[in-house]
Design an enzyme around this catalytic site. Sequence first.
Site, PDB file in Angstrom:
ATOM      1  N   GLU A   7      43.476  40.981  47.585  1.00  0.00           N
ATOM      2  CA  GLU A   7      43.787  42.108  48.465  1.00  0.00           C
ATOM      3  C   GLU A   7      43.141  41.982  49.839  1.00  0.00           C
ATOM      4  O   GLU A   7      43.681  42.436  50.833  1.00  0.00           O
ATOM      5  CB  GLU A   7      43.352  43.418  47.803  1.00  0.00           C
ATOM      6  CG  GLU A   7      43.904  44.644  48.469  1.00  0.00           C
ATOM      7  CD  GLU A   7      43.917  45.856  47.553  1.00  0.00           C
ATOM      8  OE1 GLU A   7      43.628  46.948  48.041  1.00  0.00           O
ATOM      9  OE2 GLU A   7      44.198  45.707  46.356  1.00  0.00           O
ATOM     10  N   ASP A 106      43.583  44.419  43.725  1.00  0.00           N
ATOM     11  CA  ASP A 106      42.888  45.430  42.922  1.00  0.00           C
ATOM     12  C   ASP A 106      43.853  46.041  41.912  1.00  0.00           C
ATOM     13  O   ASP A 106      45.035  46.251  42.209  1.00  0.00           O
ATOM     14  CB  ASP A 106      42.328  46.529  43.823  1.00  0.00           C
ATOM     15  CG  ASP A 106      41.256  46.014  44.769  1.00  0.00           C
ATOM     16  OD1 ASP A 106      40.678  44.947  44.480  1.00  0.00           O
ATOM     17  OD2 ASP A 106      40.998  46.677  45.794  1.00  0.00           O
ATOM     18  N   TYR A 313      34.536  48.142  40.459  1.00  0.00           N
ATOM     19  CA  TYR A 313      35.574  48.779  41.277  1.00  0.00           C
ATOM     20  C   TYR A 313      35.272  50.261  41.448  1.00  0.00           C
ATOM     21  O   TYR A 313      35.099  50.987  40.462  1.00  0.00           O
ATOM     22  CB  TYR A 313      36.935  48.591  40.607  1.00  0.00           C
ATOM     23  CG  TYR A 313      38.097  48.935  41.494  1.00  0.00           C
ATOM     24  CD1 TYR A 313      38.252  48.338  42.742  1.00  0.00           C
ATOM     25  CD2 TYR A 313      39.068  49.857  41.092  1.00  0.00           C
ATOM     26  CE1 TYR A 313      39.322  48.645  43.566  1.00  0.00           C
ATOM     27  CE2 TYR A 313      40.148  50.170  41.909  1.00  0.00           C
ATOM     28  CZ  TYR A 313      40.272  49.564  43.141  1.00  0.00           C
ATOM     29  OH  TYR A 313      41.328  49.870  43.956  1.00  0.00           O
TER      30      TYR A 313
END
Length: 744
Positions: A7, A106, A313
Site C-alpha cells: 500500500e 492492508d 495494524y
Amino acid sequence: MHLIIAEKHIAAKRIANILAPKKLKQVRVSGVDTYEFGSEEDKKIFIGLSGHIVKLDFPKAYNNWQKVESKELIDAEIITASTQVKIVSALKKLGKQATQVTIATDYDREGELIGVEALEILKNVNSELKFDRVHYSAITPKEIEEAFSNSTKIDFNLADAGHSRQVIDLVWGASLTRYISLAAGRLGNMFLSVGRVQSPTLALIVEREKEREAFVPKPYWELSANLETAKGETFQVEHKTSRFWNKEEVDEILQKLGDLATVSSITTSTKTDKPPTPFNTTEFISAASSIGFTAANAMRIAESLYMNGFISYPRTDNTVYPESIDMRTQIEVFSKGPFKEYAKKLLEQKELKPTRGKKETTDHPPIYPASLAKKSELNEQEWKVYELVVRRFFATFAEPAQWQTIKARFDIDSEEFKANGARLVVPGWRWYYHYNAPEDRLLPELQEGDELKVLNKEVQAKETQPPGRYGQGRLIRIMEELGLGTKATRHEIISKLYSRAYIHGNPLQPTKTAYAVVEALEKFAPTISKHDMTSKLEVDMDRIAEGEIPEEEVLSESREMLELMFNDLEGNKEDITESLRAGLREDKIIGVCSKCKSNLMVMRSRKGSRFIGCEGYPDCNFALPLPRGGKVIVTDKICEDHDLYHITIINSGKRPWKLGCPQCNFEEWQKTQEEEKQKQGTDKDKERPKTINDISGIGKVTAEKLTDAGICSVDDLCTADAIELAKVTSIPVKKLKKWQSEID
C-alpha cells in the site's frame, strides 16, 4: 516475474527486506523506486503505492457550478482519474512483464479496494496475469513469512464495499455541498461542505452547544469543615447533604455547629480495580486523546509505527487477542530494553490470561506492540504513542489492582459529616499502565468515638454547570455507537470539520457557520443531519462486504434517498438561502465599533484583501488589518479592554494561530514597528568608523588584504565594487557588502 504490491513505499521496502535471501537491488521504474531479488527466471519485484492511485470524479462538463444544477450530479456519470501518474506508469510497465501478482495492501475495506484498483490497471495491459492476496496484521518477519506462505484470494466483495462508499460519499457530498454553497453565496475556497457522515457529526456538536446555551444554572451551597486530630493532623469533611438548594437551610445548620466533632463510624473495605481490555481503534484514540494527542495525529503516528513494524495494524474493531498469537513469546521480546522490568514480571506468571473486550472480529487483532523499538529510533511523539501501546498490552495480562477504601462519618452537634479515603494497596495492572491513575486520598488514623477539634466551617456558593463539550476521543466513541463512519474514517471526519472552519478548539466548539448550516439542514433536509440514514448505509455496505447484496442495489437506494432530499431542498430554496446568509453574517461580527457603535465585521476589499471594517462606512472608516491567508474563526472569548471577540486563523496543515483580540494585536504590531524605527535611528546615530581597522570584523590580516587591493580608507571601502573586490582579496562578497552597509 512475480510482482508484489504494497500500500505504501515504506511497506514495500520492509516486506522486500524481510523476504529477500540476499541484499535487495533497488531499481527505478518510471520515476518510482522498486525493490527486487532473484534470478531472471524467478525474479520478485516489490512496489509501493501511495494509498489510492486513482480517484472517482465527474466528467469535466459537470465542474461548472453555475451552469450545472446540483441535482444533476445524483445520476451523473462517474469516471476514474489517475492521481499518481508515475506509479500508474510503473505498474503498466511492470504488468507487461509479470506472470503473477500478489496484492499485499492492508487488509481492510480500503486496502482491498486499493489493491483491486492496482490490479485492474495491470489486467488492462496483461489479461493473462495470475493473482493472489496475502493478509498480515504486522510488518514483522514472522507475520510476513507466514502471510506469503499462506496466500489467499482477493475479496472482491470487500473491495466493492469500499468502492460503494467512495461513490456514495462523492455523489452525496458533491451535490449537497454545491447546493448549500450556492444557496449561501459561498463559492471558491469559502464553499460550505456537506457530507453523509460529516453533517450528522457536526449536528451532534452543534446540538451539544445548544444544550449548553439553553442551560440555566441553578445555585446551590456546599458545607464543609476542617478538623484536627489529637496528633495535629488536619483534613476536610463534607456535610452528608452534598448540595443545599436553600441558602437559609445551610445558614441555619452553620449557626448550630460547635467546635467539637466525634467519629461516629469507620467502615473499611477493599475495592477491586479490573485491568483494561485490549486496544481497538476507538479505545486507542480515546486513550491517546487523554494524554494530549488529537485523533488525527494519534492515527498518523500509529500508522507510521505500523509501517515500520513496531505495532500491529491500528485500524481494528477487535478487543480480543486471537489464539494464533503466542503471547509469552510476544512478551519475551521486551525482556531487553526499557520495558524489561515489566516484561520479566509478567513472565513470572504460570498462565498468561489476557482480558477480553466485548468486540471480537477475525480481520485483525487488537493493537499490540509487534517488535521492540529503541527510544533513539523514534521521535518524542512516536515514543509516547509506542509506549502507550506497550503499556496497555502489558496491562491486559496483569492482575487486578486493589484499593483500600475508608468511609468515615462524623457528628458535629447532631449534624452528620463525611470523608472518604482510598489507598492503592496492590498496584496490579496500574503499575504497568500509569495513565490517568487516581491519586490516593489519605485520611488520618481514626477510631470510632475519637473527638476532633473543628478548626473552621465553610459554606461555598456554587452553580450547576452545563454539559461539557465533546473532546475528540468522546466524540469518536459516540460516532461508533451511532454507526457514523468507520474505524478508518472517524478521525478524518473530525479533521475535515476543523479544516472547513466548522469547529475550533478542543473540546470541540462549533462556529456560527456550523450553526447556520446545521440549522438549515435540520429545518429543510433533516435526513442529512441525522445519523439514521448514514447508519443504514453503513450496514448496507457491510452486507456488500459479506456478499449478501450487490453493490448496485445499495448505490441505487442511496440515489433514491438523495432524490427525496433534494425535493425537500428545492421546495424551500428561498428560505434556505435566507437562513444560511443570516447565520453566516453572524460569524463575521467581531464586536462593536468604538467610534460609531456599528458592527465591526470581517470584510473584503475590492482587490480581495481581508480586513475588519465598520458597517458604518463611509461615515466611519475605522478598520483593523487581518493576515492574508487562512480562515478566520471568531471565538466566544471577549477582550476585556476592547470588547472585541478573539479570533483564530486556521491554515491547512498548520497549528491554529490564536491571534487574540485584533485591536490588541494591531496595537502590539504598532509598538513593535515603533521600537524597530527607534532601533534603526539609534544604529544610524552610531559614530562612523574612522579607519578600516575600526570596522567590526576587520582584523590586521584582513586590513592588509584590503590595503594591497588599494582600499586604504573607509570611503574607499564604501565606494568599492564588492564583487570585483572579492575577486582580488578572496573576502566573501556577502561580508564586504555587510561592512559597506554598516558604514552607510
